[in-house]
Enzyme design. Structure first.
Site, mmCIF file in Angstrom:
data_model
loop_
_atom_site.group_PDB
_atom_site.id
_atom_site.type_symbol
_atom_site.label_atom_id
_atom_site.label_comp_id
_atom_site.label_asym_id
_atom_site.label_seq_id
_atom_site.Cartn_x
_atom_site.Cartn_y
_atom_site.Cartn_z
ATOM 1 C CD GLU A 1 -0.170 -0.347 8.906
ATOM 2 O OE1 GLU A 1 -0.987 -0.005 8.056
ATOM 3 O OE2 GLU A 1 0.449 0.466 9.630
ATOM 4 C CB CYS B 1 3.438 5.897 5.065
ATOM 5 S SG CYS B 1 4.017 5.211 6.626
ATOM 6 C CG ASP C 1 -2.669 -13.224 0.654
ATOM 7 O OD1 ASP C 1 -1.753 -12.567 1.174
ATOM 8 O OD2 ASP C 1 -2.565 -14.437 0.366
ATOM 9 C CG HIS C 2 0.496 -12.612 -2.237
ATOM 10 N ND1 HIS C 2 0.211 -13.191 -1.029
ATOM 11 C CD2 HIS C 2 1.814 -12.851 -2.452
ATOM 12 C CE1 HIS C 2 1.297 -13.764 -0.555
ATOM 13 N NE2 HIS C 2 2.283 -13.580 -1.383
ATOM 14 C CG HIS D 1 -0.448 0.314 2.514
ATOM 15 N ND1 HIS D 1 -1.227 0.776 3.550
ATOM 16 C CD2 HIS D 1 0.811 0.219 3.013
ATOM 17 C CE1 HIS D 1 -0.472 0.955 4.615
ATOM 18 N NE2 HIS D 1 0.750 0.635 4.334
ATOM 19 C CG HIS E 1 2.538 -3.167 6.471
ATOM 20 N ND1 HIS E 1 3.645 -2.783 7.173
ATOM 21 C CD2 HIS E 1 1.948 -2.018 6.063
ATOM 22 C CE1 HIS E 1 3.720 -1.461 7.194
ATOM 23 N NE2 HIS E 1 2.714 -0.974 6.516
ATOM 24 C CG HIS F 1 5.211 0.964 2.812
ATOM 25 N ND1 HIS F 1 4.492 2.096 2.473
ATOM 26 C CD2 HIS F 1 4.718 0.567 4.017
ATOM 27 C CE1 HIS F 1 3.639 2.389 3.437
ATOM 28 N NE2 HIS F 1 3.740 1.463 4.387
#
Lengths: 136, 136, 136, 136, 136, 136
Positions: F123, F32, F78-79, F13, F40, F38
């Site tokens: 996070e 950010c 996810d991914h 994100h 998580h 970047h």
């Protein structure tokens, strides 16, 4: 102020309601109904709520709380089969929910009235329950 | 919506009430009363409650919250002796309960009124306390 | 086959070499040289190497290994000041490195010759050391 | 280069050698010999050693490694009784040591020759074993 | 004696080899080939091997080791896109394996010759790699 | 009684509000706001509140709860890149706060009315949020 002690135990269990037939049990519990059972390392966190004693700086003596947890729960369930070996779990399907409520009932009489706040039971890295005496 | 930041610090402490005699201290605190002290890696979680700012998508800037935590708590207790080195802990038995309340009192003035929700202090893998300003 | 037991203890320490002056100590140890000390929750993992006994299915009785760890290390350092209270640490700067080697030396005589494989000491979430008897 | 995949499973077991009498079993295994069994959440880490494929940047496809782990180990032991339900564990006391070696033997034929490096089995927060094929 | 420091960073990446076609990439990397990328919280553990300096009681100053890790790796990859933003990763598929080797190459020149022992990179709770300079 | 299921996902994100200028974004989101993004490893815990069904001993079937979590949230994030790839996150700055509320909105219709109790999103090791539907 809430203070929490954590202890662990390892036990076997099988999710199976003997009052229902095999099909119902298999549908309801899936692989947790395996006749030979399975098991977990459980994490038990017990939280007590109170005010800080100005003399001791403590809400409760954590050593005493852990002694109560060991005497009333841990020593009776650790390295046991929860379906067969534990008197206070007789006649109960040993789901995490039923265990948390049964542990609360064992612990409450040994803790000053109204101070027991929560029993949190971690069954796996992915499953846990919290009970605060709601429906007693 | 509750948002939580976690930081850690390492400190020494001794549980000992200088207003009481040795026997009382030994009985009350056991091995935690060791004259040379002992210590912990503490985990400090601070939770703030608020609504999401529609412009930023944030309840609070976590970087600012951590700066407050560092300036008002972490930098004053990390690698310190909690009985001797910390001005705002003077005259207090440094139990986890007293620490959590003292940290709350340090943090509250720097956080918008009513938003500080909880100070959670993890002392060991087995002991923790939560304080929500109940008895201030 | 390597088998590992993990126990924890909480202790205070100060990194300070009394044979060197204040400037050297401050430069070398930074905030770890705080005169009042600081402390940690240490995680101690002891690994033993051997073959599986075909009768027991075990390399070593983990309960016995933990008893050795408690008697020779844990009970002597838990809730202690590592600079002042522990006979086998006298005259030593209690860095994680020196602790790991000292613990090895305490443990080795109580474990069958050649079986002690590693002493791993976790000082914080970010620092750890492993000692395998290399330079004895 | 070593690459490691971690999966978990939950199982019941009893440490008991049927070729020895009750006294020997009780003395050897203590509470782990409870007739109704007990159980654990096991963490299984499988490590493979190899060089990086310059085309893929990978030593091994981790998804394929996990598929092998699931097919050959996890799906056969998860939610099972390790004394009764698992063909490849028949006639074996299901200690962590014996499990790790048996899992190695199941995994090795499905991994390119010489690449399987270590089977690490975490039984509890306090007990683990590592096997690297030493005494096959 | 081996001493280990752990730091974390958060980064985005996409597993994709631009020299191969889409079908190959999809087959090789599956969902990790998502064009918009995905990301991880990485745990980076760097281990140094050496003997204990009798004066300091240390193998290496961990603060200095962490400064090297921050300057040469963490500050250049944290909150970055590993495919686009990092000079020393250009032209490389940012798999965990390639990252670990690239980090080793960044770190080695800043650590006394022969002392860098291992770079361990945790990508998720389930995936990790260890590199010890084997094939340089 | 509260029962909680935990699943994880990995995503990229960027914190950036396209309706505000670069200076505002840089000041508000700092690193950010990196244009390449970047990422998580997120931990998603969903808690449901209810009474224990006396027949099953369960508040809710955890397998069904996890299926809902996978179908409505995990499989869609996810991914993925949370700024670009997820329909129900369009037009939203993907802060942890906004994600938690958006996940709640996806989950609530699939869970019996009034039973969804909390969405907790971790996070990093240092940042998390909890949402209980307060301001819907």
């Amino acid at each position: 102020m809430i203070i929490t002690a954590r202890l662990t135990f390892s036990a076997a269990h099988r999710l199976h309601n003997p009052n229902r037939d095999e099909a119902w049990n298999r549908k309801t519990y899936g692989k947790c109904d395996n006749p030979g059972g399975h098991g977990h390392n459980y994490g038990l966190e017990v939280s007590v709520r109170g005010t800080i004693d100005p003399d001791t700086g403590m809400v409760i003596d954590l050593k005493e709380l852990k002694d109560v947890m060991r005497e009333r729960v841990i020593d009776r369930v650790d390295h046991r089969n929860l379906n067969e070996d534990v008197d206070f779990l007789r006649g109960m399907v040993p789901t995490a929910e039923n265990l948390a409520r049964a542990f609360w009932q064992q612990l409450a009489p040994a803790i000053p009235h109204g101070q027991l706040y929560e029993v949190h039971l971690q069954e796996t890295e992915r499953n846990s329950v919290s009970y605060r005496g709601e429906d007693e």
